[in-house]
Design an enzyme around this catalytic site. Structure first.
Site, PDB file in Angstrom:
ATOM      1  N   LYS A 176       0.797  -1.232   0.000  1.00 31.39           N
ATOM      2  CA  LYS A 176       0.000   0.000   0.000  1.00 31.39           C
ATOM      3  C   LYS A 176       0.831   1.285   0.000  1.00 31.39           C
ATOM      4  O   LYS A 176       0.491   2.252   0.681  1.00 31.39           O
ATOM      5  CB  LYS A 176      -0.938   0.000   1.212  1.00 31.39           C
ATOM      6  CG  LYS A 176      -1.984  -1.079   1.161  1.00 31.39           C
ATOM      7  CD  LYS A 176      -2.890  -1.069   2.363  1.00 31.39           C
ATOM      8  CE  LYS A 176      -2.196  -1.595   3.595  1.00 31.39           C
ATOM      9  NZ  LYS A 176      -3.100  -1.915   4.694  1.00 31.39           N
ATOM     10  N   ASP A 212      -5.619  -5.823  10.552  1.00 30.40           N
ATOM     11  CA  ASP A 212      -6.934  -5.156  10.560  1.00 30.40           C
ATOM     12  C   ASP A 212      -8.098  -6.113  10.267  1.00 30.40           C
ATOM     13  O   ASP A 212      -9.207  -5.933  10.781  1.00 30.40           O
ATOM     14  CB  ASP A 212      -6.976  -3.945   9.611  1.00 30.40           C
ATOM     15  CG  ASP A 212      -6.506  -4.249   8.200  1.00 30.40           C
ATOM     16  OD1 ASP A 212      -6.038  -5.378   7.947  1.00 30.40           O
ATOM     17  OD2 ASP A 212      -6.582  -3.350   7.333  1.00 30.40           O
TER      18      ASP A 212
HETATM   19  C1  BGC Z   1      -2.072  -5.838   3.710  1.00 26.70           C
HETATM   20  C2  BGC Z   1      -2.960  -6.578   4.694  1.00 26.70           C
HETATM   21  C3  BGC Z   1      -4.127  -5.711   5.106  1.00 26.70           C
HETATM   22  C4  BGC Z   1      -4.847  -5.160   3.868  1.00 26.70           C
HETATM   23  C5  BGC Z   1      -6.026  -4.274   4.228  1.00 26.70           C
HETATM   24  C6  BGC Z   1      -2.885  -5.250   2.570  1.00 26.70           C
HETATM   25  O1  BGC Z   1      -2.062  -4.472   1.762  1.00 26.70           O
HETATM   26  O2  BGC Z   1      -1.081  -6.698   3.192  1.00 26.70           O
HETATM   27  O3  BGC Z   1      -2.232  -6.996   5.808  1.00 26.70           O
HETATM   28  O4  BGC Z   1      -4.999  -6.465   5.886  1.00 26.70           O
HETATM   29  O5  BGC Z   1      -3.941  -4.438   3.075  1.00 26.70           O
HETATM   30  O6  BGC Z   1      -5.638  -3.164   4.963  1.00 26.70           O
END
Ligand code: BGC
Length: 496
Positions: A176, A212
């Site tokens: 992200k 989360d």
């Molecule tokens: C992460 C996860 C997370 C999800 C939603 C992803 O990029 O790898 O760990 O739960 O985003 O936030």
């Protein structure tokens, strides 16, 4: 046509767009249309990858990591106390003061504060990031007059982590848009504690780390005890669910269940989704800071949907199918089409919604352009909803078969801006899951701040266990060695 277009819109489209134009536009949009058969294949592939991720010898190469969380049951409603919670997973970071009230069976958010994480910091050093987090926490404690207290802390850290213990969690990789140096491969709790000690102006109690998705499942689980799946469709996407211990080959023990953080965003990282990736998906991946990583997430989540739409609009304009072939500097700028624009354009109730957006992008548009833009947004968000549905169906079908049930009845705790804010995303997702998992009755429950309150819930139980107030009961097949091996466990407890 496999779009969710309502009839009215199709008619307008046909009337507005000349036959020739329509055919070419449609050819681009068809790339995003996934038939039910295709979705079934995607779902089946994910199911296979989940099994690979759970396997002792197949895990290390598996694209879907299936990370054990050591959470062994959903809440029993007796948790209580005051907690701090940290929530890091997007461009903002939150600090919360949470109170779990046993008598009311409620998780109350007493207060919270948001701190922005500047883009440079997302790409800076880990030390800078954790110092910033510690500073925000310190400011919050001062504002709440809590600095003298040593409260237990739940840390929602929404990135793929290999959880070793309740307070030991190794970051596998950033996702992200984050890429802070010196954190991958390190224990995130240790980095947080070191930053707090560097300041030396406050301290925290025991720490519980949580993803989360797990927080979301837990916070919903306090309200609805059949909630056994947590799903996020926001900046990123992911899901967790309660798996039979006998299938969790990397953790000892055969009895009971454990919550598995699937990290389904990594689905396709071995090339298995190549057949459905469009040239626009490949471009989004290539220009991202982590090419080749989190393929599925890049086709679905809020961080990327706007960019897919922008690339598609740019292509249609360059092919003279939109805006009289005139692009704009803004449209050519990466990330200028925000994912929230998709919801605004598609919102039935604000027909003029598209006008400010298209004008904001400095485009000269007419009615036909506006309809095509809407079709593009609809196509991209619809694919996202349907792909999520295929993934969720894989989990539900797998749970049903593992539990040897004719029908599975379960609740999904869900959160994330794409799911919450898009006008018809949730409806399309639910409808498609019903088709792909016909033997599962799935209820959807939108989480009330799962990332904040869920972390506090996990901490509440860890606290209760470490206080020694609980008496383990084996009738739910939870085994003692699990408690000895991992303190991060939800057990069915009775106060004594
Ligand atoms: C992460 C996860 C997370 C999800 C939603 C992803 O990029 O790898 O760990 O739960 O985003 O936030």
């Amino acid at each position: 046509m496999c779009l969710r277009l309502n009839e009215g819109l199709s008619v307008i489209f046909i009337v507005c767009v000349e036959g020739h134009l329509k055919t070419i536009v449609q050819a681009y949009l068809d790339l995003f249309c996934l038939s039910q058969e295709k979705l079934r294949q995607v779902s089946g592939q994910l199911k296979k990858d989940m099994v690979r991720g759970l396997g002792k010898h197949t895990h290390h190469k598996a694209p879907v990591k299936m990370l054990p969380s050591f959470v062994r049951a959903t809440p029993d409603g007796t948790e209580k106390g005051d907690f701090l919670a940290l929530d890091l997973g997007g461009t903002n970071f939150r600090v919360l003061h949470v109170r779990v009230v046993e008598d009311l069976q409620k998780v109350l958010k007493m207060d919270s504060q948001i701190c922005a994480i500047p883009k440079e910091m997302m790409l800076g050093t880990g030390q800078q990031l954790f110092d910033h987090i510690a500073k925000c926490l310190s400011d919050f404690l001062v504002s709440q007059d809590l600095k003298g207290q040593t409260l237990p802390l739940g840390f929602t850290f929404s990135f793929p982590c290999e959880q070793k213990e309740i307070d030991k969690s190794i970051l596998i990789r950033w996702t992200k848009g984050f890429n802070c140096s010196g954190v991958e491969g390190e224990d995130v709790v240790k980095l947080l504690k070191e930053a707090i000690h560097r300041r030396g102006d406050f301290d925290i109690g025991s720490v519980a780390m949580v993803n989360d998705t797990v927080g979301t499942m837990m916070s919903c689980g306090y309200r609805d005890q059949s909630c056994e799946i947590g799903m996020i469709i926001g900046t990123g996407t992911n899901a967790c669910y309660m798996e039979e211990m006998k299938n969790v080959k990397r953790v000892e023990g055969e009895d009971g269940r454990m919550c598995i953080n699937t990290e389904w965003g990594g689905f396709g990282d071995d090339g298995s989704l190549r057949g459905i990736q469009t040239e626009f998906d490949l471009e989004v991946d290539k220009t991202s800071i982590n090419p080749g990583v989190h393929t599925f997430e890049k086709m679905i989540s809020g961080m990327y949907l706007g960019e897919i739409v922008r690339l598609l609009l740019l292509k249609l304009t360059e092919d003279k199918l939109l805006f009289e072939g005139q692009t704009s500097e803004t449209l050519r700028t990466p990330e200028s089409f925000l994912t929230k624009f998709i919801s605004e354009v598609e919102d039935e109730l604000s027909e003029e919604g598209k006008q400010p957006i298209l004008s904001q992008l400095n485009l000269k548009w007419n009615e036909v352009d506006a309809h095509v833009v809407r079709l593009v947004c609809d196509t991209v968000s619809s694919r996202s909803a349907r792909l999520c549905a295929a993934a969720l169906a894989a989990i539900a079908n797998h749970m049903r078969v593992s539990r040897k049930l004719d029908r599975l009845k379960t609740t999904v705790g869900v959160d994330g801006t794409v799911y919450r804010k898009h006008p018809n995303f949730s409806e399309e997702l639910q409808e498609t899951v019903r088709l792909l998992a016909p033997k599962c009755d799935i209820t959807f429950l939108v989480s009330e701040d799962g990332s904040g309150k869920g972390a506090a819930m996990v901490t509440a139980v860890a606290q209760r266990l470490s206080d020694g107030y609980c008496h383990l009961t084996l009738h739910h097949h939870f085994i003692l060695n699990s408690l000895m091996g991992y303190t991060f466990s939800y057990f069915d407890c009775y106060y004594i």
